[in-house]
Design a protein around this motif. Structure first.
Motif, mmCIF file in Angstrom:
data_model
loop_
_atom_site.group_PDB
_atom_site.id
_atom_site.type_symbol
_atom_site.label_atom_id
_atom_site.label_comp_id
_atom_site.label_asym_id
_atom_site.label_seq_id
_atom_site.Cartn_x
_atom_site.Cartn_y
_atom_site.Cartn_z
ATOM 1 N N VAL A 1 -2.442 -11.066 4.609
ATOM 2 C CA VAL A 1 -2.486 -9.833 4.875
ATOM 3 C C VAL A 1 -3.433 -9.174 6.140
ATOM 4 N N GLY A 2 -2.942 -8.426 7.033
ATOM 5 C CA GLY A 2 -4.036 -7.872 7.863
ATOM 6 C C GLY A 2 -3.978 -6.487 7.404
ATOM 7 N N ALA A 3 -5.343 -6.010 7.053
ATOM 8 C CA ALA A 3 -5.504 -4.704 6.642
ATOM 9 C C ALA A 3 -6.352 -3.695 7.672
ATOM 10 N N ILE A 4 -6.024 -3.008 8.168
ATOM 11 C CA ILE A 4 -6.439 -1.911 9.301
ATOM 12 C C ILE A 4 -6.717 -0.455 8.559
ATOM 13 N N THR A 5 -7.881 -0.416 8.285
ATOM 14 C CA THR A 5 -8.422 0.791 7.544
ATOM 15 C C THR A 5 -9.063 1.870 8.481
ATOM 16 N N PRO A 6 -9.270 3.314 8.088
ATOM 17 C CA PRO A 6 -9.784 4.430 8.929
ATOM 18 C C PRO A 6 -11.037 4.513 8.402
ATOM 19 N N TRP A 7 -11.881 5.601 9.029
ATOM 20 C CA TRP A 7 -13.304 5.949 8.807
ATOM 21 C C TRP A 7 -13.319 6.917 7.937
ATOM 22 N N ASP B 1 1.266 -12.361 7.679
ATOM 23 C CA ASP B 1 2.701 -12.030 7.102
ATOM 24 C C ASP B 1 2.977 -10.611 6.866
ATOM 25 N N MET B 2 1.876 -9.842 7.136
ATOM 26 C CA MET B 2 1.925 -8.193 6.604
ATOM 27 C C MET B 2 0.922 -7.493 7.141
ATOM 28 N N VAL B 3 1.067 -6.465 7.803
ATOM 29 C CA VAL B 3 0.164 -5.614 8.262
ATOM 30 C C VAL B 3 0.185 -4.247 7.211
ATOM 31 N N ALA C 1 3.207 -1.745 6.324
ATOM 32 C CA ALA C 1 3.055 -0.463 5.584
ATOM 33 C C ALA C 1 1.949 0.447 6.091
ATOM 34 N N LEU C 2 2.781 1.560 6.240
ATOM 35 C CA LEU C 2 1.951 2.631 7.336
ATOM 36 C C LEU C 2 1.484 4.040 6.409
ATOM 37 N N GLY D 1 1.743 0.231 -5.223
ATOM 38 C CA GLY D 1 1.047 -0.341 -4.477
ATOM 39 C C GLY D 1 0.850 -1.926 -4.594
ATOM 40 N N ILE D 2 1.016 -2.260 -5.868
ATOM 41 C CA ILE D 2 1.227 -3.807 -6.065
ATOM 42 C C ILE D 2 2.374 -4.368 -5.176
ATOM 43 N N GLU D 3 3.323 -3.692 -5.617
ATOM 44 C CA GLU D 3 4.839 -4.138 -5.017
ATOM 45 C C GLU D 3 4.797 -4.374 -3.621
ATOM 46 N N GLU D 4 3.760 -3.748 -2.998
ATOM 47 C CA GLU D 4 3.953 -3.853 -1.423
ATOM 48 C C GLU D 4 3.700 -5.100 -0.886
ATOM 49 N N PHE D 5 2.701 -5.925 -1.437
ATOM 50 C CA PHE D 5 2.151 -7.228 -1.333
ATOM 51 C C PHE D 5 2.866 -8.419 -1.763
ATOM 52 N N LEU D 6 4.180 -8.085 -2.152
ATOM 53 C CA LEU D 6 5.117 -9.043 -3.051
ATOM 54 C C LEU D 6 6.450 -9.397 -2.134
ATOM 55 N N GLU D 7 6.779 -10.435 -2.165
ATOM 56 C CA GLU D 7 8.059 -11.065 -1.855
ATOM 57 C C GLU D 7 8.798 -11.146 -3.086
ATOM 58 N N VAL D 8 10.200 -11.054 -3.086
ATOM 59 C CA VAL D 8 10.971 -11.100 -4.221
ATOM 60 C C VAL D 8 11.970 -12.146 -4.122
#
Length: 481
Positions: A146-152, A223-225, A249-250, A469-476
């Motif tokens: 997961v690529g996590a890009i976060t704000p200030w 695999d995900m941002v 996810a935005l 929020g957990i569901e966002e990081f899962l494949e089914v």
């Protein structure tokens, strides 16, 4: 006056701290003093490649770690944040300019609460990774790197909104914190090590969005941002990620409406306005979910404006390190100038400047401060009613009836948050259901760290916090037998 001491915060790649080219750094300013308080390396494509490779290598073992053990690690991270709350609060206050009281109660406390909520859901078994549907076994598996890009604006809070569920589900992470407020990640890195996060499972690469953010978004082994920031930057992330069809996810901007209904008595109106101003000015107005539009019955517009001006008077710009301060500076010069520009535009468009204005606050010779501002008589066509300002600016807008209020509230490119105040909870709920927005607070309802947070329209897609929020990081996966 001597220059303040500065700190160096480095990348964290595969468990090792590195500082890159010492001649290519990003300076971090204290927005209250305009002084440099630290530096981070200006990350490169090579840094991202190394971090992604480390995350990819660490993924199989971490994904195979039992969910209960992963949840225990997340819980220890939460406990580590709690143990160092005051230190974290001081650091974030210095980087963002947020008042120390708010930094302590919110900026350094919410990350622990939301992380503990994730750990609770996993460890209790309430969140199920498998289920039976007829002859199918449905399995939820970690999406990968997961690529996590976060704000200030809420730096650690937004980091943990992504990091906690990603780790709990078995994903590995490459984090790019905002270069505006990155120094708190030095504390986080220590907490991660103490919590037992294996090398490579969480990697931190500092740098700018156009370089590091873009490299993460387009990387074929990511695999995900998960991105939080402006709608403009969200479009760039989506475009870069589309080349590899990765999940995105935005959580983006907002222009939230506080709908004050016509059945409130004087005390009810006073409460609605007071809470509305507080929400609009929270974190210096630098909140994507701030209620920046206050919709009031036309017959009570002037009364509401008078109450708003009185409430705004309590938000005196001052030193954020003072326990009594409610309103600190904007995070940097660019943000200060942006907010002042909108204030000028509002006045030029014909809105009534009820209080505040573009002038620099009195007795503040340094720091990126803005006067708390309330506009009256704002109409839908004005920029201050449509665009996200991200500062302590409130627009009071009159409406004719409930249908008109709902129409005005929904007349926005955004749909992140909102509020409804009414003498009747039932009536407030009816109006809340008509608002095209991801969350609505009724009569001052409090934040729920287990409830889904996210937006409609150009406020983004996907949800954070709790089970959603957990569901966002899962494949089914479906397995028929």
């Amino acid at each position: 006056m001597a220059a303040p001491a500065t700190t160096r915060t480095g990348h964290l790649i595969n468990g090792t701290t590195s500082y890159g080219d010492e001649n290519d750094v990003i300076e971090v300013l204290n927005p209250a003093t305009e002084q440099v308080i630290g530096t981070v390396p200006a990350g490169t494509q090579a840094d991202v490649d190394a971090a992604v490779a480390a995350a990819r290598a660490a993924f199989p073992a971490w994904a195979d770690t039992p969910a209960e053990e992963r949840a225990a690690v997340v819980r220890r991270i939460s406990e580590g944040i709690t143990a160092r709350r005051d230190e974290i609060a001081r650091q974030i206050s210095a980087e963002v300019g947020v008042p120390i009281t708010f930094a302590t109660k919110v900026q350094a406390t919410l990350p622990a609460a939301t992380s503990a909520g994730v750990a609770d859901l996993i460890s209790s078994g309430e969140f199920a990774f498998t289920e039976e549907i007829g002859n199918s076994l449905v399995v939820r598996e970690p999406i990968g790197v997961v690529g996590a890009i976060t704000p200030w604006n809420y730096p650690l809070h937004q980091i943990m909104a992504k990091l906690a569920p990603a780790l709990a589900t078995g994903c590995t992470v490459v984090l790019k914190p905002s270069e505006v407020a990155p120094l708190n990640t030095a504390i986080l890195a220590e907490i991660l090590t103490e919590a037992g996060v294996p090398n490579g499972v969480v990697n931190i690469v500092h740098g700018t969005g156009p370089v590091v953010g873009a490299a993460i978004s387009e990387h074929p082994d990511v695999d995900m941002v998960s991105f939080t920031g402006s709608t403009r930057a969200g479009r760039a992330v989506s475009a870069a990620a589309s080349e590899t069809i990765k999940r995105v996810a935005l959580e983006l901007g907002g222009k939230s409406a506080n709908v004050v209904l016509d059945d409130l008595d004087e005390a009810g109106l006073a409460k609605a306005v007071k809470l509305g101003v507080a929400n609009a000015f929270i974190n210096g107005g630098q909140s994507c979910n701030a209620w920046t539009r206050m919709l009031v019955p036309a017959s009570r517009h002037d009364e509401a404006v008078e109450l708003a001006v009185a409430a705004a008077a309590k938000y005196v710009p001052a030193d954020p390190s003072d326990q009594a301060t409610r309103l600190g500076p904007m995070v940097n010069e660019q943000q200060r100038d942006r907010v002042v520009g909108f204030i000028r535009a509002g006045a030029e468009a014909g809105a009534t400047l009820a209080c505040g204005g573009p002038e620099k606050p009195d007795d503040l010779d340094e720091g990126f401060y803005v006067r708390p501002t309330v506009f009256a008589g704002v109409t839908e066509d004005m920029a201050i009613a449509q665009e996200e300002i991200f500062g302590p600016v409130l627009s009071v807008m009159p409406y004719d009836d409930t249908d008109d209020a709902v129409r005005i509230a929904n007349n926005s490119l955004y749909g992140l948050a909102g509020a409804v105040f009414s003498d009747s909870d039932e009536r407030a709920l009816e109006v809340a259901k008509r608002l095209r927005t991801g969350q609505v607070d009724i009569n001052g309802g409090s934040f729920n760290p287990l409830a889904p947070f996210g937006g409609y329209k150009q406020s983004g897609n996907g949800r954070e916090f709790g089970a959603y929020g957990i569901e966002e990081f899962l494949e089914v996966k479906s397995i028929q037998r």
